[in-house]
Design a protein around this motif. Structure first.
Motif, PDB file in Angstrom:
ATOM      1  N   TYR A  73     -53.316  20.837   3.130  1.00  0.00           N
ATOM      2  CA  TYR A  73     -52.745  20.453   1.846  1.00  0.00           C
ATOM      3  C   TYR A  73     -51.473  19.615   1.946  1.00  0.00           C
ATOM      4  CZ  TYR A  73     -55.929  24.088   0.372  1.00  0.00           C
ATOM      5  OH  TYR A  73     -57.049  24.840   0.180  1.00  0.00           O
ATOM      6  N   PHE A  74     -50.708  19.781   3.015  1.00  0.00           N
ATOM      7  CA  PHE A  74     -49.401  19.129   3.114  1.00  0.00           C
ATOM      8  C   PHE A  74     -49.288  18.205   4.325  1.00  0.00           C
ATOM      9  CE2 PHE A  74     -48.398  22.865   0.596  1.00  0.00           C
ATOM     10  CZ  PHE A  74     -47.536  22.353  -0.356  1.00  0.00           C
ATOM     11  N   VAL A  75     -48.384  17.231   4.182  1.00  0.00           N
ATOM     12  CA  VAL A  75     -47.954  16.396   5.302  1.00  0.00           C
ATOM     13  C   VAL A  75     -46.435  16.466   5.359  1.00  0.00           C
ATOM     14  CG1 VAL A  75     -49.897  14.787   5.166  1.00  0.00           C
ATOM     15  CG2 VAL A  75     -47.812  14.268   3.919  1.00  0.00           C
ATOM     16  N   LYS A  76     -45.891  16.333   6.561  1.00  0.00           N
ATOM     17  CA  LYS A  76     -44.446  16.244   6.719  1.00  0.00           C
ATOM     18  C   LYS A  76     -44.084  14.782   6.548  1.00  0.00           C
ATOM     19  CE  LYS A  76     -40.600  17.617   9.584  1.00  0.00           C
ATOM     20  NZ  LYS A  76     -40.195  18.289  10.806  1.00  0.00           N
ATOM     21  N   ALA A  77     -43.133  14.501   5.676  1.00  0.00           N
ATOM     22  CA  ALA A  77     -42.841  13.114   5.334  1.00  0.00           C
ATOM     23  C   ALA A  77     -41.342  12.849   5.280  1.00  0.00           C
ATOM     24  CB  ALA A  77     -43.462  12.777   3.984  1.00  0.00           C
ATOM     25  N   LYS A  78     -40.996  11.578   5.499  1.00  0.00           N
ATOM     26  CA  LYS A  78     -39.608  11.136   5.381  1.00  0.00           C
ATOM     27  C   LYS A  78     -39.549  10.031   4.338  1.00  0.00           C
ATOM     28  CE  LYS A  78     -37.524   9.973   9.190  1.00  0.00           C
ATOM     29  NZ  LYS A  78     -36.853   9.284  10.305  1.00  0.00           N
TER      30      LYS A  78
END
Length: 98
Positions: A73-78
């Protein structure tokens, strides 16, 4: 004699398995972030649950650096907001399907 050959073969097989797992994890750690543009307005959260604080709202079409695909469900993002980099988590549905 046959037992020694068997032991050497087993030891060699175990060594090759551990070397393969180390090389795959190290190559994963060396991947650079990938730039994506969002397709809808989304929120960057500081965690991956319902109680997570909202860091910022990312408008549609804004560029986001995806650092890791955390789970289904999630991605780590900047995201850069007002010249300040923010790192958090976004839903995968914010990005186009590939």
């Amino acid at each position: 004699m046959n037992k020694r050959i068997l032991h050497v073969l087993v030891l060699g097989a175990l060594t090759s398995c551990s070397a393969a797992s180390e090389s795959s994890s190290s190559s994963r750690a060396n991947r650079a972030p990938v730039a994506y543009n969002t397709v809808v307005e989304c929120t960057l959260y500081d965690g991956m649950n319902k109680e997570s604080a909202q860091l910022t709202v990312v408008s549609s079409g804004m560029e986001v650096q995806v650092m890791d695909t955390v789970d289904a469900y999630f991605v780590k993002a900047k995201v850069t907001k007002d010249g300040k980099p923010l790192t958090g988590y976004m839903y995968r549905t914010c990005f186009p399907q590939r």
